[in-house]
Enzyme design. Structure first.
Site, PDB file in Angstrom:
ATOM      1  N   GLU A 105       3.678   4.046   5.876  1.00 54.25           N
ATOM      2  CA  GLU A 105       2.456   3.238   5.765  1.00 54.25           C
ATOM      3  C   GLU A 105       1.398   4.016   4.982  1.00 54.25           C
ATOM      4  O   GLU A 105       1.407   5.242   4.957  1.00 54.25           O
ATOM      5  CB  GLU A 105       1.976   2.899   7.189  1.00 54.25           C
ATOM      6  CG  GLU A 105       0.687   2.139   7.306  1.00 54.25           C
ATOM      7  CD  GLU A 105       0.680   0.745   6.706  1.00 54.25           C
ATOM      8  OE1 GLU A 105       1.017   0.615   5.520  1.00 54.25           O
ATOM      9  OE2 GLU A 105       0.285  -0.207   7.408  1.00 54.25           O
ATOM     10  N   ASP A 121      -5.214   2.528  10.739  1.00 54.06           N
ATOM     11  CA  ASP A 121      -6.613   2.201  11.013  1.00 54.06           C
ATOM     12  C   ASP A 121      -6.712   1.789  12.484  1.00 54.06           C
ATOM     13  O   ASP A 121      -6.700   2.632  13.373  1.00 54.06           O
ATOM     14  CB  ASP A 121      -7.025   1.097  10.025  1.00 54.06           C
ATOM     15  CG  ASP A 121      -8.519   0.806  10.020  1.00 54.06           C
ATOM     16  OD1 ASP A 121      -9.314   1.745   9.928  1.00 54.06           O
ATOM     17  OD2 ASP A 121      -8.881  -0.380  10.101  1.00 54.06           O
ATOM     18  N   LYS A 133      -7.117   7.258  10.163  1.00 51.44           N
ATOM     19  CA  LYS A 133      -8.542   7.144  10.500  1.00 51.44           C
ATOM     20  C   LYS A 133      -8.620   7.077  12.016  1.00 51.44           C
ATOM     21  O   LYS A 133      -8.768   5.997  12.585  1.00 51.44           O
ATOM     22  CB  LYS A 133      -9.082   5.809   9.955  1.00 51.44           C
ATOM     23  CG  LYS A 133      -9.751   5.834   8.614  1.00 51.44           C
ATOM     24  CD  LYS A 133     -10.373   4.446   8.384  1.00 51.44           C
ATOM     25  CE  LYS A 133     -10.516   4.116   6.934  1.00 51.44           C
ATOM     26  NZ  LYS A 133     -10.899   2.700   6.721  1.00 51.44           N
ATOM     27  N   GLY A 146       0.787  -1.235   0.000  1.00 45.47           N
ATOM     28  CA  GLY A 146       0.000   0.000   0.000  1.00 45.47           C
ATOM     29  C   GLY A 146       0.814   1.277   0.000  1.00 45.47           C
ATOM     30  O   GLY A 146       0.361   2.309  -0.483  1.00 45.47           O
ATOM     31  N   ASP A 186      -5.722  -0.533  -1.591  1.00 48.93           N
ATOM     32  CA  ASP A 186      -6.485  -1.484  -2.400  1.00 48.93           C
ATOM     33  C   ASP A 186      -7.755  -1.952  -1.714  1.00 48.93           C
ATOM     34  O   ASP A 186      -7.915  -1.831  -0.492  1.00 48.93           O
ATOM     35  CB  ASP A 186      -5.631  -2.733  -2.680  1.00 48.93           C
ATOM     36  CG  ASP A 186      -5.487  -3.608  -1.433  1.00 48.93           C
ATOM     37  OD1 ASP A 186      -5.037  -3.097  -0.392  1.00 48.93           O
ATOM     38  OD2 ASP A 186      -5.861  -4.803  -1.480  1.00 48.93           O
TER      39      ASP A 186
HETATM   40  P1  IMP Z   1      -4.418  -1.467  10.954  1.00 47.22           P
HETATM   41  O1  IMP Z   1      -3.430  -2.520  11.339  1.00 47.22           O
HETATM   42  O2  IMP Z   1      -5.818  -1.813  11.378  1.00 47.22           O
HETATM   43  O3  IMP Z   1      -4.004  -0.073  11.349  1.00 47.22           O
HETATM   44  O4  IMP Z   1      -4.566  -1.530   9.388  1.00 47.22           O
HETATM   45  C1  IMP Z   1      -3.655  -0.985   8.569  1.00 47.22           C
HETATM   46  C2  IMP Z   1      -3.768  -1.646   7.209  1.00 47.22           C
HETATM   47  O5  IMP Z   1      -5.121  -1.962   6.887  1.00 47.22           O
HETATM   48  C3  IMP Z   1      -3.320  -0.694   6.160  1.00 47.22           C
HETATM   49  O6  IMP Z   1      -1.975  -0.905   5.868  1.00 47.22           O
HETATM   50  C4  IMP Z   1      -4.182  -1.045   4.984  1.00 47.22           C
HETATM   51  O7  IMP Z   1      -3.565  -2.047   4.215  1.00 47.22           O
HETATM   52  C5  IMP Z   1      -5.424  -1.635   5.561  1.00 47.22           C
HETATM   53  N1  IMP Z   1      -6.541  -0.662   5.554  1.00 47.22           N
HETATM   54  C6  IMP Z   1      -7.159  -0.111   6.610  1.00 47.22           C
HETATM   55  N2  IMP Z   1      -8.156   0.714   6.248  1.00 47.22           N
HETATM   56  C7  IMP Z   1      -8.150   0.697   4.903  1.00 47.22           C
HETATM   57  C8  IMP Z   1      -8.942   1.370   3.906  1.00 47.22           C
HETATM   58  O8  IMP Z   1      -9.846   2.181   4.175  1.00 47.22           O
HETATM   59  N3  IMP Z   1      -8.638   1.084   2.616  1.00 47.22           N
HETATM   60  C9  IMP Z   1      -7.655   0.218   2.264  1.00 47.22           C
HETATM   61  N4  IMP Z   1      -6.890  -0.423   3.146  1.00 47.22           N
HETATM   62  C10 IMP Z   1      -7.128  -0.183   4.459  1.00 47.22           C
HETATM   63 MG    MG Z   2      -1.316  -1.955   4.107  1.00 42.24          MG
END
Ligand code: IMP
Ligand code: MG
Length: 183
Positions: free
Chosen positions: A101, A105, A133, A46, A163
């Site tokens: 990154e 999220d 987010k 990403g 993606d």
């Molecule tokens: P986390 O570990 O929950 O912070 O997620 C991070 C990863 O989730 C990112 O590197 C993205 O690959 C994926 N991700 C989270 N939200 C989105 C989104 O809205 N669109 C696309 N990928 C997302």
């Molecule tokens: Mg990612």
């Protein structure tokens, strides 16, 4: 008809805004890492578009490396379990790491990766995410990114590297994916 823009409900960050973000963050990082030994590590896949554009605005000698972690698969919610699928090649001893990154999220990915890299002998580890987010952060994660491009609302976003089911990465801007695509 395979028209990527048809699947987008709203443009959230335009190409022009992305360029401004890269310029602003590049200038700040150039200042902050002036006397450091910078290595930029992108989290595949990403961060690729962001990383290649951002680093062109960092006016310092630097090295690049990549790592890949297990991710969402076809869904839109993280499982919470993070696994290193491809490790970096460069020995981090003596380097100041800037982790790149696409989006923060729940925060679990960056929390896991930054902790893992902290055991590798780097001088410092900083975190740069294109999108944040904040509404979605897991309650047990207190990670604060050092550099943020911009915040986005709690919607599934794609484009500029991000993606859904490995698609939409090549959309040149960030858009919210229509709910009917993933629901
Ligand atoms: P986390 O570990 O929950 O912070 O997620 C991070 C990863 O989730 C990112 O590197 C993205 O690959 C994926 N991700 C989270 N939200 C989105 C989104 O809205 N669109 C696309 N990928 C997302
Ligand atoms: Mg990612």
């Amino acid at each position: 008809m395979a028209n990527l823009a048809n699947d987008i409900s709203e443009v959230l960050v335009t190409e022009e805004e992305l360029r401004e973000i890269n310029k602003r963050l590049g200038a700040q990082i150039t200042k902050d890492f002036k006397d450091k030994n910078l290595i930029v590590i992108g989290i595949l896949k990403g961060s690729v578009y962001f990383m290649t554009d951002l680093t062109r605005y960092i006016d310092l000698p630097l090295k690049l490396d990549f790592l890949a972690v297990s991710s969402y698969g076809g869904g839109t919610r993280s499982s919470g379990a993070v696994k290193i699928v491809k490790d970096i090649d460069i020995d981090l001893a003596g380097y100041d790491v800037l982790l790149i990154e696409d989006i923060l999220d729940s925060g679990r990915t960056l929390d896991y990766v930054s902790r893992m890299l902290q055991t590798r002998g780097a001088n410092s580890i900083s975190i740069c995410t294109l999108l944040d987010k904040p509404a979605r952060r897991a309650p047990d994660i207190d990670l604060v990114p050092d550099y943020v491009g911009c915040d986005v609302p709690d919607e599934f976003v794609v484009g500029y590297g991000l993606d859904y089911d490995q698609k939409y990465r090549n959309l040149p801007y960030i858009g919210a994916l229509k709910r009917e695509i993933y629901e």
